[in-house]
Design a protein around this motif. Structure first.
Motif, PDB file in Angstrom:
ATOM      1  N   VAL A 256       0.862  -1.186   0.000  1.00 22.95           N
ATOM      2  CA  VAL A 256       0.000   0.000   0.000  1.00 22.95           C
ATOM      3  C   VAL A 256       0.897   1.234   0.000  1.00 22.95           C
ATOM      4  CG1 VAL A 256      -1.756   1.295   1.262  1.00 22.95           C
ATOM      5  CG2 VAL A 256      -1.832  -1.206   1.230  1.00 22.95           C
ATOM      6  N   LYS A 257       0.749   2.073  -1.035  1.00 20.17           N
ATOM      7  CA  LYS A 257       1.557   3.298  -1.155  1.00 20.17           C
ATOM      8  C   LYS A 257       0.624   4.493  -1.231  1.00 20.17           C
ATOM      9  CE  LYS A 257       5.316   1.044  -3.744  1.00 20.17           C
ATOM     10  NZ  LYS A 257       6.115   1.070  -4.994  1.00 20.17           N
ATOM     11  N   ASN A 258       0.879   5.484  -0.386  1.00 16.54           N
ATOM     12  CA  ASN A 258       0.059   6.698  -0.357  1.00 16.54           C
ATOM     13  C   ASN A 258      -1.423   6.371  -0.197  1.00 16.54           C
ATOM     14  OD1 ASN A 258       2.395   8.281  -0.804  1.00 16.54           O
ATOM     15  ND2 ASN A 258       2.221   7.980  -3.018  1.00 16.54           N
ATOM     16  N   GLY A 259      -1.705   5.337   0.586  1.00 17.89           N
ATOM     17  CA  GLY A 259      -3.091   4.977   0.862  1.00 17.89           C
ATOM     18  C   GLY A 259      -3.758   4.136  -0.202  1.00 17.89           C
TER      19      GLY A 259
ATOM     20  N   GLN B 246      -9.203   0.513  -5.647  1.00 15.21           N
ATOM     21  CA  GLN B 246      -7.776   0.755  -5.456  1.00 15.21           C
ATOM     22  C   GLN B 246      -7.441   2.239  -5.489  1.00 15.21           C
ATOM     23  OE1 GLN B 246      -6.081  -1.474  -8.687  1.00 15.21           O
ATOM     24  NE2 GLN B 246      -6.985  -3.400  -8.007  1.00 15.21           N
ATOM     25  N   ASP B 247      -8.077   2.963  -6.431  1.00 19.24           N
ATOM     26  CA  ASP B 247      -7.720   4.371  -6.647  1.00 19.24           C
ATOM     27  C   ASP B 247      -8.903   5.093  -7.290  1.00 19.24           C
ATOM     28  OD1 ASP B 247      -6.617   6.807  -7.174  1.00 19.24           O
ATOM     29  OD2 ASP B 247      -5.056   6.092  -8.527  1.00 19.24           O
TER      30      ASP B 247
ATOM     31  N   LEU C 108     -22.427  13.484  -0.107  1.00 20.43           N
ATOM     32  CA  LEU C 108     -22.228  12.480   0.929  1.00 20.43           C
ATOM     33  C   LEU C 108     -20.844  12.578   1.544  1.00 20.43           C
ATOM     34  CD1 LEU C 108     -23.941   9.407  -0.779  1.00 20.43           C
ATOM     35  CD2 LEU C 108     -24.826  10.743   1.145  1.00 20.43           C
ATOM     36  N   VAL C 109     -19.838  12.799   0.703  1.00 20.84           N
ATOM     37  CA  VAL C 109     -18.459  12.907   1.196  1.00 20.84           C
ATOM     38  C   VAL C 109     -18.312  14.103   2.123  1.00 20.84           C
ATOM     39  CG1 VAL C 109     -16.094  13.444   0.499  1.00 20.84           C
ATOM     40  CG2 VAL C 109     -17.370  11.672  -0.710  1.00 20.84           C
TER      41      VAL C 109
ATOM     42  N   HIS D  66     -16.957   3.001   0.732  1.00 24.29           N
ATOM     43  CA  HIS D  66     -15.547   2.546   0.786  1.00 24.29           C
ATOM     44  C   HIS D  66     -14.584   3.596   0.239  1.00 24.29           C
ATOM     45  CE1 HIS D  66     -16.881  -1.418   2.012  1.00 24.29           C
ATOM     46  NE2 HIS D  66     -17.727  -1.442   0.988  1.00 24.29           N
ATOM     47  N   ILE D  67     -14.912   4.860   0.458  1.00 29.88           N
ATOM     48  CA  ILE D  67     -14.002   5.943   0.087  1.00 29.88           C
ATOM     49  C   ILE D  67     -13.000   6.123   1.217  1.00 29.88           C
ATOM     50  CG2 ILE D  67     -13.810   8.402  -0.477  1.00 29.88           C
ATOM     51  CD1 ILE D  67     -16.614   8.249  -1.647  1.00 29.88           C
ATOM     52  N   LYS D  68     -11.726   6.147   0.858  1.00 33.53           N
ATOM     53  CA  LYS D  68     -10.669   6.172   1.870  1.00 33.53           C
ATOM     54  C   LYS D  68     -10.600   7.544   2.556  1.00 33.53           C
ATOM     55  CE  LYS D  68      -7.901   2.654  -0.459  1.00 33.53           C
ATOM     56  NZ  LYS D  68      -8.890   2.346  -1.489  1.00 33.53           N
ATOM     57  N   PRO D  69     -10.184   7.564   3.826  1.00 31.51           N
ATOM     58  CA  PRO D  69     -10.121   8.825   4.575  1.00 31.51           C
ATOM     59  C   PRO D  69      -9.280   9.902   3.880  1.00 31.51           C
ATOM     60  CG  PRO D  69      -9.871   6.976   6.073  1.00 31.51           C
ATOM     61  CD  PRO D  69      -9.872   6.412   4.680  1.00 31.51           C
ATOM     62  N   TYR D  70      -8.146   9.517   3.297  1.00 25.97           N
ATOM     63  CA  TYR D  70      -7.304  10.529   2.651  1.00 25.97           C
ATOM     64  C   TYR D  70      -7.989  11.114   1.420  1.00 25.97           C
ATOM     65  CZ  TYR D  70      -5.788   7.504  -1.238  1.00 25.97           C
ATOM     66  OH  TYR D  70      -5.752   6.729  -2.371  1.00 25.97           O
ATOM     67  N   GLN D  71      -8.830  10.309   0.747  1.00 29.12           N
ATOM     68  CA  GLN D  71      -9.565  10.813  -0.409  1.00 29.12           C
ATOM     69  C   GLN D  71     -10.652  11.799   0.027  1.00 29.12           C
ATOM     70  OE1 GLN D  71     -10.773   6.991  -1.926  1.00 29.12           O
ATOM     71  NE2 GLN D  71      -9.062   6.870  -3.365  1.00 29.12           N
ATOM     72  N   ILE D  72     -11.324  11.481   1.136  1.00 28.97           N
ATOM     73  CA  ILE D  72     -12.331  12.396   1.684  1.00 28.97           C
ATOM     74  C   ILE D  72     -11.670  13.706   2.086  1.00 28.97           C
ATOM     75  CG2 ILE D  72     -13.915  12.768   3.626  1.00 28.97           C
ATOM     76  CD1 ILE D  72     -14.493   9.752   3.555  1.00 28.97           C
ATOM     77  N   ASN D  73     -10.497  13.600   2.697  1.00 31.01           N
ATOM     78  CA  ASN D  73      -9.785  14.799   3.135  1.00 31.01           C
ATOM     79  C   ASN D  73      -9.404  15.681   1.955  1.00 31.01           C
ATOM     80  OD1 ASN D  73      -8.449  16.349   5.288  1.00 31.01           O
ATOM     81  ND2 ASN D  73      -6.566  15.773   4.238  1.00 31.01           N
ATOM     82  N   ARG D  74      -9.013  15.053   0.840  1.00 27.27           N
ATOM     83  CA  ARG D  74      -8.650  15.827  -0.352  1.00 27.27           C
ATOM     84  C   ARG D  74      -9.840  16.602  -0.891  1.00 27.27           C
ATOM     85  NH1 ARG D  74      -4.945  11.396  -3.687  1.00 27.27           N
ATOM     86  NH2 ARG D  74      -3.016  11.690  -2.493  1.00 27.27           N
ATOM     87  N   VAL D  75     -11.018  15.945  -0.889  1.00 25.46           N
ATOM     88  CA  VAL D  75     -12.224  16.622  -1.372  1.00 25.46           C
ATOM     89  C   VAL D  75     -12.583  17.780  -0.452  1.00 25.46           C
ATOM     90  CG1 VAL D  75     -14.695  16.372  -1.796  1.00 25.46           C
ATOM     91  CG2 VAL D  75     -13.118  14.578  -2.538  1.00 25.46           C
TER      92      VAL D  75
END
Length: 389
Positions: free
Chosen positions: A97-100, A165-166, A208-209, A221-230
């Protein structure tokens, strides 16, 4: 008196060769600026090797007919899905796992990212299906619905696997699939329904995000780092110093380049992932506004060349035409997203700048697509030659 026939081989496509050569030079020089190394095992040396392998692929594809390439679509598509499934269930010892994100196979010093090749396989598969549906000319509403369901069925599995995955790469796939649907000749009423549904879905996911983060994590199943980016993209005031670090560094690097840059050997700003996601920032500091503008112009030149090819080859080979549609959309969205996140206009998604960013999977998959485009351009030259004989 001697007579010399004026003849140019159809395999010589000067403008495409020029574009690829310029991108090769820009890429190797920019990667060197981000990771200075004189060794073939360093980033610049590896990038040159990736490019040379890709050029061999382009040359190899010249000897295939477009019909043969179309027949390969199903095999490349299935191989891509198999790789994505294997990646999903592989242990972290070979799929870390790289960069989440769990998006790569790591076998010693060799790294393989299946989603990059899956994008080209999906475009090929969709181009084949759409071209066959257009053989009869006009279609009924029922046939359009059937084609639409086929496209959705083909896209669902790879896009779903990539999304797990991404999410950024999955969004890229949805973009070029949508563009191919819009240009497939489907009835405008269906297009309006699809477009409205797509926009509604995107807005719903964003809602929702932003407002239901726990639901987004557990159900979508959206990853925390992806939510943070949004969240930080929608409301920059929520950014912490860590959130802003990459984009601030990128903007500082681009700004410090001013008009003509500081030179490739005089870089002062360290940009994380400068050889990959933030390669445009390295170009901005090295060559300034002039260098950035030149890169953008080269992408415009390539897209213009592809749009012309789409129109001219359509009467001769619809598979090639629709493949060029998908490939053009892929280049446009990658360029827009990557440069946008370098300028802090788009959320950071880890999307590379095609042809420029470091990475074997990115370079080789992009050049496989370029090889098909180059082959199509050669075939078009042949078709025109036959017409005027």
């Amino acid at each position: 008196m001697s007579y010399k026939k004026n003849y140019t081989s159809p395999y010589y496509q000067g403008d495409l060769i020029f574009i690829l050569s310029v991108f090769l030079i820009i890429s190797v020089v920019a990667v060197y600026g981000a990771q200075p190394s004189f060794s073939l095992l360093g980033f610049p040396g590896k990038q040159l090797i990736f490019y040379l392998l890709g050029i061999l692929i382009v040359i190899g594809f010249i000897y295939f007919d477009l019909e043969q390439i179309e027949k390969l679509s199903i095999y490349l598509f299935i191989a891509g899905i198999v790789l994505l499934i294997v990646l999903k269930f592989s242990p972290e010892s070979i799929a870390p796992v790289k960069n989440g994100a769990k998006s790569w196979f790591q076998l010693g010093s060799v790294t393989l990212q299946p989603s990059e090749f899956m994008k080209i396989g999906l475009i090929m598969m969709l181009a084949s299906v759409i071209s066959k549906a257009n053989l009869k000319g006009s279609r009924s509403m029922r046939e359009d619905i059937h084609l639409l369901l086929k496209i959705a069925g083909i896209s669902a599995v790879p896009v779903g696997l990539i999304f797990m995955q991404d999410a950024g790469t999955a969004g890229i796939c949805l973009f070029f699939v949508t563009v191919m649907v819009f240009l497939s000749g489907i009835n405008w009423k269906l297009i309006a329904i699809i477009g409205g549904s797509g926009i509604t879905l995107v807005l719903l996911v964003l809602f929702l995000v932003i407002n239901f983060q726990d639901f987004s994590k557990e159900i979508l199943h959206i990853k925390p780092y992806q939510i943070n980016r949004v969240l930080t993209w929608v409301d920059p005031s929520q950014q912490t110093p860590n959130d802003k670090y990459q984009t601030d560094k990128a903007l500082t690097a681009i700004g410090s380049g001013e008009i003509f840059g500081t030179g490739i050997t005089n870089l002062k700003v360290y940009v994380p992932e400068g050889q990959t996601d933030f390669i445009f920032a390295v170009i901005g500091e090295s060559f300034g506004f002039a260098g950035c503008a030149f890169v953008v112009i080269m992408f415009f030149f390539l897209v213009y060349r592809l749009v012309v090819l789409i129109d001219k080859i359509h009467p001769y080979n619809k598979f090639a035409s629709y493949f060029c549609v998908g490939y053009t959309a892929l280049i446009v969205i990658h360029t827009f997203q990557n440069i946008g996140m370098n300028l802090s206009l788009m959320p950071v998604t880890g999307v590379p700048l095609l042809f420029i960013s470091y990475g074997g999977s990115s370079v080789l998959s992009t050049l496989i697509g370029f090889a098909i485009v180059y082959n199509a351009s050669c075939q078009l030259t042949k078709y025109k030659g036959y017409m005027f004989k």
